[in-house]
Design a protein around this motif. Structure first.
Motif, PDB file in Angstrom:
ATOM      1  N   ILE A   1       4.623   0.308   0.688  1.00  0.00           N
ATOM      2  CA  ILE A   1       5.670   0.596  -0.289  1.00  0.00           C
ATOM      3  C   ILE A   1       6.039   2.082  -0.327  1.00  0.00           C
ATOM      4  O   ILE A   1       7.083   2.445  -0.867  1.00  0.00           O
ATOM      5  CB  ILE A   1       5.276   0.112  -1.702  1.00  0.00           C
ATOM      6  N   GLN A   2       5.182   2.905   0.259  1.00  0.00           N
ATOM      7  CA  GLN A   2       5.440   4.346   0.279  1.00  0.00           C
ATOM      8  C   GLN A   2       4.528   4.954   1.326  1.00  0.00           C
ATOM      9  O   GLN A   2       3.418   4.469   1.548  1.00  0.00           O
ATOM     10  CB  GLN A   2       5.129   4.917  -1.110  1.00  0.00           C
ATOM     11  N   HIS A   3       4.998   6.021   1.973  1.00  0.00           N
ATOM     12  CA  HIS A   3       4.114   6.731   2.892  1.00  0.00           C
ATOM     13  C   HIS A   3       4.431   8.214   2.888  1.00  0.00           C
ATOM     14  O   HIS A   3       5.540   8.627   2.528  1.00  0.00           O
ATOM     15  CB  HIS A   3       4.179   6.147   4.309  1.00  0.00           C
ATOM     16  N   LEU A   4       3.436   8.997   3.292  1.00  0.00           N
ATOM     17  CA  LEU A   4       3.565  10.446   3.327  1.00  0.00           C
ATOM     18  C   LEU A   4       2.574  10.985   4.346  1.00  0.00           C
ATOM     19  O   LEU A   4       1.493  10.419   4.525  1.00  0.00           O
ATOM     20  CB  LEU A   4       3.263  11.041   1.945  1.00  0.00           C
ATOM     21  N   VAL A   5       2.937  12.083   4.984  1.00  0.00           N
ATOM     22  CA  VAL A   5       2.035  12.760   5.913  1.00  0.00           C
ATOM     23  C   VAL A   5       1.362  13.914   5.178  1.00  0.00           C
ATOM     24  O   VAL A   5       2.020  14.684   4.474  1.00  0.00           O
ATOM     25  CB  VAL A   5       2.814  13.294   7.141  1.00  0.00           C
ATOM     26  N   LEU A   6       0.044  14.012   5.333  1.00  0.00           N
ATOM     27  CA  LEU A   6      -0.716  15.135   4.811  1.00  0.00           C
ATOM     28  C   LEU A   6      -0.839  16.156   5.935  1.00  0.00           C
ATOM     29  O   LEU A   6      -1.494  15.898   6.947  1.00  0.00           O
ATOM     30  CB  LEU A   6      -2.100  14.682   4.329  1.00  0.00           C
TER      31      LEU A   6
ATOM     32  N   ALA B   1       0.814  -1.210   0.000  1.00  0.00           N
ATOM     33  CA  ALA B   1       0.000   0.000   0.000  1.00  0.00           C
ATOM     34  C   ALA B   1       0.847   1.259   0.000  1.00  0.00           C
ATOM     35  O   ALA B   1       1.940   1.298   0.567  1.00  0.00           O
ATOM     36  CB  ALA B   1      -0.913   0.014   1.223  1.00  0.00           C
ATOM     37  N   LYS B   2       0.300   2.273  -0.620  1.00  0.00           N
ATOM     38  CA  LYS B   2       0.812   3.627  -0.468  1.00  0.00           C
ATOM     39  C   LYS B   2      -0.038   4.253   0.636  1.00  0.00           C
ATOM     40  O   LYS B   2      -1.254   4.373   0.490  1.00  0.00           O
ATOM     41  CB  LYS B   2       0.662   4.412  -1.764  1.00  0.00           C
ATOM     42  N   LEU B   3       0.621   4.622   1.727  1.00  0.00           N
ATOM     43  CA  LEU B   3      -0.057   5.044   2.950  1.00  0.00           C
ATOM     44  C   LEU B   3       0.031   6.554   3.119  1.00  0.00           C
ATOM     45  O   LEU B   3       1.128   7.103   3.198  1.00  0.00           O
ATOM     46  CB  LEU B   3       0.603   4.332   4.135  1.00  0.00           C
TER      47      LEU B   3
ATOM     48  N   GLU C   1       6.011   5.072  12.810  1.00  0.00           N
ATOM     49  CA  GLU C   1       5.555   4.014  13.722  1.00  0.00           C
ATOM     50  C   GLU C   1       4.433   3.198  13.078  1.00  0.00           C
ATOM     51  O   GLU C   1       4.409   1.970  13.175  1.00  0.00           O
ATOM     52  CB  GLU C   1       5.077   4.642  15.031  1.00  0.00           C
ATOM     53  N   PHE C   2       3.494   3.876  12.400  1.00  0.00           N
ATOM     54  CA  PHE C   2       2.431   3.163  11.686  1.00  0.00           C
ATOM     55  C   PHE C   2       3.032   2.220  10.649  1.00  0.00           C
ATOM     56  O   PHE C   2       2.625   1.070  10.527  1.00  0.00           O
ATOM     57  CB  PHE C   2       1.472   4.128  10.982  1.00  0.00           C
TER      58      PHE C   2
END
Length: 161
Positions: A68-73, A34-36, A55-56
Motif C-alpha cells: 500500500i506504500q513504499h519508500l527507500v531508506l 504492507a508498507k514496504l 521492481e520489488f
C-alpha cells in the motif's frame, strides 16, 4: 506480530506455488497490505535504488502481496530511520556491494535501531550477509584485495550465522 526474518540470495518467482519462501512469507504478510521500506545498498544512487524498489513493489503485487506504500531508506531520509521503522511493516535489505551497504548501515546505526522493529525483514544477497552479527566481507573487486581491507565487520545482529 514479532520480528520475522527471511534471508535469501534473491527474490525468486513469488507466484510459484513451490517457492517455499513465498509460501512462508504469505503466512506473515499483512492482510490489509504492507508498507514496504527498502534499505539501500547504494545510499547515494537514488535513481537506481528507486527503480529497484519499484521492481520489488511490482513483483510483490503481481504475486498477491499487496503493497500500500513504499519508500527507500537512503541518504535522503537517513536521519528519520527510527521513525520509518516504526511506520513500516516490511523492511527489505537490498542486495548490492556488501561493504558499501555495511558502511551505510553503520553510519545510520541501523544495528541498534532495527532491534526494536516489529515486522518482516527480508534480506536479499548483501542484505542477508549484513544481517549477521559479524559479517564476513568477501573481497569482490581488485581494490578489495589489499592489506587494510576489513573482512570482518559488525552487522545488524539479526542472526548469528
Amino acid at each position: 506480530m514479532s520480528k520475522i526474518c527471511f534471508l535469501t540470495s534473491k527474490l525468486m518467482d513469488l507466484k510459484d506455488g513451490n517457492n517455499e519462501f513465498a509460501v512462508q512469507l504469505r503466512e506473515f504478510w499483512p492482510m490489509e497490505g504492507a508498507k514496504l521500506l527498502v534499505a539501500a545498498s547504494y545510499q547515494d544512487s537514488h535513481v537506481k535504488t528507486d527503480e529497484v524498489a519499484e521492481e520489488f513493489v511490482r513483483d510483490f503485487s503481481a504475486a498477491g502481496f499487496s503493497v500500500i506504500q513504499h519508500l527507500v531508506l537512503d541518504t535522503r531520509n537517513e536521519d528519520k530511520a527510527v521513525q520509518l521503522l516504526e511506520e513500516y511493516d516490511v523492511v527489505v535489505l537490498m542486495g548490492g556491494y556488501v561493504p558499501l551497504q555495511n558502511e551505510f548501515f553503520q553510519k545510520i546505526q541501523l544495528r541498534e535501531k532495527i532491534q526494536k522493529f516489529d515486522g518482516i525483514i527480508i534480506g536479499i544477497s548483501a542484505g542477508s550477509m549484513n544481517s549477521a552479527d559479524v559479517v564476513y566481507v568477501q573481497p569482490e573487486y581488485d581494490e578489495d584485495v589489499r592489506e587494510d581491507f576489513v573482512k570482518f565487520r559488525e552487522g545488524l545482529n539479526l542472526t548469528k550465522v
